[in-house]
Design a protein around this motif. Structure first.
Motif, PDB file in Angstrom:
ATOM      1  N   ALA A 144      -8.479  -2.533  -6.139  1.00  0.00           N
ATOM      2  CA  ALA A 144      -7.399  -3.390  -6.622  1.00  0.00           C
ATOM      3  C   ALA A 144      -6.530  -2.653  -7.629  1.00  0.00           C
ATOM      4  O   ALA A 144      -5.297  -2.683  -7.547  1.00  0.00           O
ATOM      5  N   ALA A 145      -7.157  -1.965  -8.578  1.00  0.00           N
ATOM      6  CA  ALA A 145      -6.404  -1.261  -9.615  1.00  0.00           C
ATOM      7  C   ALA A 145      -5.617  -0.087  -9.047  1.00  0.00           C
ATOM      8  O   ALA A 145      -4.594   0.314  -9.610  1.00  0.00           O
ATOM      9  N   ALA A 146      -6.062   0.476  -7.925  1.00  0.00           N
ATOM     10  CA  ALA A 146      -5.427   1.653  -7.341  1.00  0.00           C
ATOM     11  C   ALA A 146      -4.261   1.320  -6.424  1.00  0.00           C
ATOM     12  O   ALA A 146      -3.574   2.217  -5.941  1.00  0.00           O
ATOM     13  N   GLY A 147      -4.022   0.026  -6.150  1.00  0.00           N
ATOM     14  CA  GLY A 147      -2.936  -0.362  -5.266  1.00  0.00           C
ATOM     15  C   GLY A 147      -3.349  -0.559  -3.827  1.00  0.00           C
ATOM     16  O   GLY A 147      -2.506  -0.824  -2.960  1.00  0.00           O
ATOM     17  N   ALA A 148      -4.636  -0.453  -3.550  1.00  0.00           N
ATOM     18  CA  ALA A 148      -5.105  -0.554  -2.170  1.00  0.00           C
ATOM     19  C   ALA A 148      -5.261  -1.991  -1.687  1.00  0.00           C
ATOM     20  O   ALA A 148      -5.515  -2.214  -0.500  1.00  0.00           O
ATOM     21  N   MET A 149      -5.135  -2.970  -2.604  1.00  0.00           N
ATOM     22  CA  MET A 149      -5.266  -4.373  -2.223  1.00  0.00           C
ATOM     23  C   MET A 149      -3.934  -5.114  -2.298  1.00  0.00           C
ATOM     24  O   MET A 149      -3.887  -6.332  -2.230  1.00  0.00           O
ATOM     25  N   SER A 150      -2.843  -4.381  -2.404  1.00  0.00           N
ATOM     26  CA  SER A 150      -1.536  -5.015  -2.616  1.00  0.00           C
ATOM     27  C   SER A 150      -0.842  -5.392  -1.324  1.00  0.00           C
ATOM     28  O   SER A 150       0.029  -6.255  -1.319  1.00  0.00           O
ATOM     29  N   ALA A 208      -1.579   5.675  -1.994  1.00  0.00           N
ATOM     30  CA  ALA A 208      -0.315   6.401  -2.094  1.00  0.00           C
ATOM     31  C   ALA A 208       0.023   7.094  -0.779  1.00  0.00           C
ATOM     32  O   ALA A 208       1.196   7.165  -0.382  1.00  0.00           O
ATOM     33  N   THR A 209      -0.998   7.589  -0.084  1.00  0.00           N
ATOM     34  CA  THR A 209      -0.772   8.232   1.208  1.00  0.00           C
ATOM     35  C   THR A 209      -0.226   7.231   2.221  1.00  0.00           C
ATOM     36  O   THR A 209       0.696   7.543   2.986  1.00  0.00           O
ATOM     37  N   ARG A 210      -0.777   6.021   2.223  1.00  0.00           N
ATOM     38  CA  ARG A 210      -0.383   5.021   3.223  1.00  0.00           C
ATOM     39  C   ARG A 210       0.902   4.293   2.862  1.00  0.00           C
ATOM     40  O   ARG A 210       1.741   4.027   3.725  1.00  0.00           O
ATOM     41  N   HIS A 211       1.071   3.956   1.576  1.00  0.00           N
ATOM     42  CA  HIS A 211       2.181   3.075   1.198  1.00  0.00           C
ATOM     43  C   HIS A 211       3.223   3.725   0.292  1.00  0.00           C
ATOM     44  O   HIS A 211       4.257   3.109   0.021  1.00  0.00           O
ATOM     45  N   GLY A 212       2.982   4.940  -0.191  1.00  0.00           N
ATOM     46  CA  GLY A 212       3.957   5.616  -1.039  1.00  0.00           C
ATOM     47  C   GLY A 212       3.952   5.095  -2.470  1.00  0.00           C
ATOM     48  O   GLY A 212       3.169   4.210  -2.838  1.00  0.00           O
ATOM     49  N   THR A 220       5.490  -5.340   4.190  1.00  0.00           N
ATOM     50  CA  THR A 220       5.122  -5.461   5.602  1.00  0.00           C
ATOM     51  C   THR A 220       5.536  -4.231   6.411  1.00  0.00           C
ATOM     52  O   THR A 220       5.454  -4.237   7.636  1.00  0.00           O
ATOM     53  N   SER A 221       5.995  -3.171   5.737  1.00  0.00           N
ATOM     54  CA  SER A 221       6.533  -2.014   6.456  1.00  0.00           C
ATOM     55  C   SER A 221       5.488  -1.319   7.326  1.00  0.00           C
ATOM     56  O   SER A 221       5.839  -0.595   8.259  1.00  0.00           O
ATOM     57  N   HIS A 222       4.225  -1.527   7.026  1.00  0.00           N
ATOM     58  CA  HIS A 222       3.156  -0.875   7.790  1.00  0.00           C
ATOM     59  C   HIS A 222       2.627  -1.757   8.912  1.00  0.00           C
ATOM     60  O   HIS A 222       1.735  -1.347   9.651  1.00  0.00           O
ATOM     61  N   LEU A 223       3.165  -2.988   9.034  1.00  0.00           N
ATOM     62  CA  LEU A 223       2.646  -3.944  10.017  1.00  0.00           C
ATOM     63  C   LEU A 223       3.528  -3.987  11.263  1.00  0.00           C
ATOM     64  O   LEU A 223       4.737  -3.784  11.182  1.00  0.00           O
TER      65      LEU A 223
END
Length: 380
Positions: A144-150, A208-212, A220-223
């Motif tokens: 969550a803190a790393a941005g992976a749950m956003s 960061a690799t997946r979402h920048g 939703t850019s990855h969906l």
């Protein structure tokens, strides 16, 4: 040198690792290395690794191919044995909160005082320094803190956690990579290394690799509509991977048997499908609900569309593909999934021993290793 092409692949044979870590990330890093031939000794307190009772299945699989030593690190009388371990090892792995390893006498400076060539890997939640270094956490909170749950994983849904502890798994894999790199550097230069690996930062790397890192980001850019999970009429789950236009078109042709309205959206390209994502997602949910999983398999089979049923690991293990690939192995009546690689079409990592009982190898192990001074003399 002749290589036995049918022998187990053990490229790390001769590498010696002392594993003080507990739970998942540290033991995962060392079991990967053990599968590849490293000699790993798992050190446990008299109460044992908490995973023995919290996650017994996970503990069993993460501690295969290791010897088990029980050592009370709070007892000063055991410091000579700690010295023997440090002198014997090429690598030490620990997963205490920052400062704890030093306090109990197994920190990096102690290790280097006995063995100046040692590779020492510290795994922690937030790293060995920084304002968050002492914060408690688990996989979910690090993620969550790393941005992976956003970001949501499905169109029109809120973010949700995975059943897999992704941060723990990624951190363990990254640690094994870092250890191998440090061993390579040591072989070239003779240099020791203290590796500081944070689970939070491992997940930050992934996010960061997946979402920048842009401040303004489309969540939703990855969906992609059609690249998701859908419930069938018999309450099973079908995974569809309809990202590319040609997959979407073939699916619409096949699905028209169920609902001829799919022909009207067949020509939508990726941009048009994303623009109509809400409506298409609702259409697909209703469509897939109209047939059972078996019926969808019959309809999509041989279509060259990416689709699969959502299986349990046990169901996947029984597949003809995994049997043909030899990915599930038996040892002492138990099933294991070792490091999944095949070398030269024949050799694979092996499982040579099951998870040790608490302290089962303590005396036998220490009777085999040399005294701290003898070992230090050999390593200098």
């Amino acid at each position: 040198m002749t290589v036995d092409r049918d022998a187990a692949w053990q490229p790390l044979k001769g590498v010696r690792i002392v594993d003080f870590s507990v739970l998942l990330p540290g033991p995962l890093s060392t079991v990967l290395l053990a599968d590849l031939g490293a000699e790993v000794v798992k050190i446990e307190a008299p109460t044992g690794d908490p995973a023995r009772h919290l996650l017994p299945g996970v503990f069993n699989t993460l501690n295969r191919n290791k010897r088990g030593v029980m050592l009370d690190l709070k007892d000063p009388a055991n410091m000579p044995r700690v010295a023997e371990l440090m002198c014997w090892a090429d690598v030490v792995v620990e997963s205490f909160r920052p400062g704890v390893a030093q306090r109990i006498g197994i920190g990096v400076e102690v290790a280097r005082s006995h063995n100046p060539r040692i590779i020492y890997c510290s795994m922690s939640g937030f790293g060995q320094d920084g304002p968050w270094r002492a914060k408690p956490g688990h996989d979910l909170t690090y993620s969550a803190a790393a941005g992976a749950m956003s970001h949501p994983g499905s169109w029109g849904q809120h973010p949700a956690r995975s059943s897999l502890p992704v941060g723990d798994l990624v951190a363990g894999m990254m640690a094994s990579n870092a250890i191998l790199a440090a061993l390579r550097e040591r072989d070239l230069t003779g240099q020791s290394a203290h590796l500081d690996l944070s689970i939070f930062e491992a997940m930050f790397f992934c996010a960061a690799t997946r979402h920048g890192l842009d401040q303004e980001v489309d969540l939703t850019s990855h969906l992609f509509p059609g690249n998701d999970l859908y419930q069938t009429a018999d309450d099973k789950t079908l995974a569809l991977g309809l990202m590319e236009d040609h997959y979407w078109q073939v699916f619409c042709d096949r699905a028209a048997v169920v609902d001829d309205k799919m022909l009207a959206v067949r020509g939508l390209d990726e941009h048009a499908r994303r623009a109509r994502g809400d409506a298409l997602t609702a259409t697909l949910k209703t469509l897939i609900r109209a047939r059972t999983l078996e019926q969808w398999y019959a309809l999509l089979r041989d279509s060259d569309i990416p689709f699969e049923a959502c299986l349990t690991p046990a169901q996947a293990a029984s597949s003809t593909h995994l049997h043909a690939r030899g990915r599930v192995v038996q040892q002492a009546g138990q099933q294991f999934v070792p490091f999944p690689v095949t070398v030269d079409g024949h050799r694979r990592p092996a499982v040579s021993r099951t998870c040790p009982h608490l302290g089962q190898d303590t005396e036998a192990f220490f009777s085999q290793i040399q005294s701290a001074q003898q070992c230090a003399d050999l390593k200098v």
